[in-house]
Design an enzyme around this catalytic site. Structure first.
Site, short mmCIF file in Angstrom:
data_model
loop_
_atom_site.label_atom_id
_atom_site.label_comp_id
_atom_site.label_asym_id
_atom_site.label_seq_id
_atom_site.Cartn_x
_atom_site.Cartn_y
_atom_site.Cartn_z
N ILE A 182 13.18 33.06 -49.87
CA ILE A 182 11.93 33.35 -50.54
C ILE A 182 11.25 34.44 -49.73
CG2 ILE A 182 10.70 31.51 -49.33
CD1 ILE A 182 8.99 31.16 -51.90
N ALA A 183 10.64 35.38 -50.39
CA ALA A 183 9.98 36.47 -49.68
C ALA A 183 8.76 36.94 -50.46
CB ALA A 183 10.94 37.64 -49.46
N GLU A 185 16.01 25.84 -45.54
CA GLU A 185 15.99 26.00 -44.09
C GLU A 185 14.87 26.96 -43.76
OE1 GLU A 185 19.77 27.63 -43.14
OE2 GLU A 185 20.81 25.73 -43.36
N TYR A 224 5.89 24.75 -47.07
CA TYR A 224 6.90 23.80 -47.53
C TYR A 224 6.41 22.36 -47.42
CZ TYR A 224 9.81 27.97 -47.12
OH TYR A 224 10.31 29.24 -47.24
N ASN A 282 8.28 29.86 -37.75
CA ASN A 282 7.61 30.41 -38.93
C ASN A 282 6.59 29.39 -39.44
OD1 ASN A 282 6.81 31.59 -41.31
ND2 ASN A 282 8.88 32.18 -41.94
#
Length: 134
Positions: free
Chosen positions: A53-54, A87, A99, A92
Site C-alpha cells: 500500500i502506498a 507485513e 493497521y 513504520n
C-alpha cells in the site's frame, strides 16, 4: 504505481514498473485506489494479503490510505476472504497505527526482514485481521 511507490518508500527499495506489471498480471491480484494512494492485494481461497500500500507524500495524512484499506477489505470479502494478512516494518509507526486501527493484530515477526541503507535491518511485523466482523 511505481512512481507513487518510489515517492512513498524512501527507507526501503521501492518496487519497479516491471515488478508491478508482473504482479498485476496474476489472476489472484487486484489493485484499488488511484495514483495518489493505492493498494495491491492478493486473494486466494479464504485468505487475503496486502502486498503493498502506498500514498504519495503530497497526499499523506488525508485519510486516503484508510479509504484504500476499507476498499480492499470489502473487495477481499466479496471474493470470499475471511482473513487478511500484511507485513509492516516495525519502525513504520504511522503504518502500524493505521493497521491496528483497522483491526489488525500482530501474529508473527520476521527478524531483520527490511533492509535499510542507513542503520540496521528492521523486523517485519506480520499482522492479521478477521474480515467477517467488518
Amino acid at each position: 504505481m511505481a512512481d507513487t511507490h518510489a515517492a512513498a518508500f524512501t527507507r526501503s527499495r521501492p518496487w519497479s514498473t516491471e515488478e508491478f506489471a508482473d504482479l498485476v498480471a496474476n489472476r489472484f491480484t487486484y489493485t484499488l485506489g488511484d495514483k495518489r494512494s493505492f493498494a495491491l492485494i492478493q486473494v486466494i481461497s479464504d485468505e487475503a494479503e496486502l502486498l503493498t500500500i502506498a500514498t504519495h507524500p503530497d497526499y499523506q495524512r488525508q485519510g486516503l490510505a484508510r479509504r484504500v484499506m476499507t476498499g480492499w477489505h470489502a473487495k477481499a470479502q466479496h471474493l470470499g476472504a475471511s482473513r487478511a494478512f500484511l507485513e509492516v516494518a516495525s519502525d513504520n509507526r504511522p503504518a502500524v497505527a493505521l493497521y491496528q486501527s483497522c483491526g489488525y493484530t500482530p501474529c508473527g515477526r520476521r527478524k531483520a526482514y527490511y533492509h535499510r541503507e542507513i542503520g540496521p535491518n528492521v523486523d517485519a511485523i506480520v499482522m492479521e485481521c478477521h474480515l467477517s466482523g467488518k
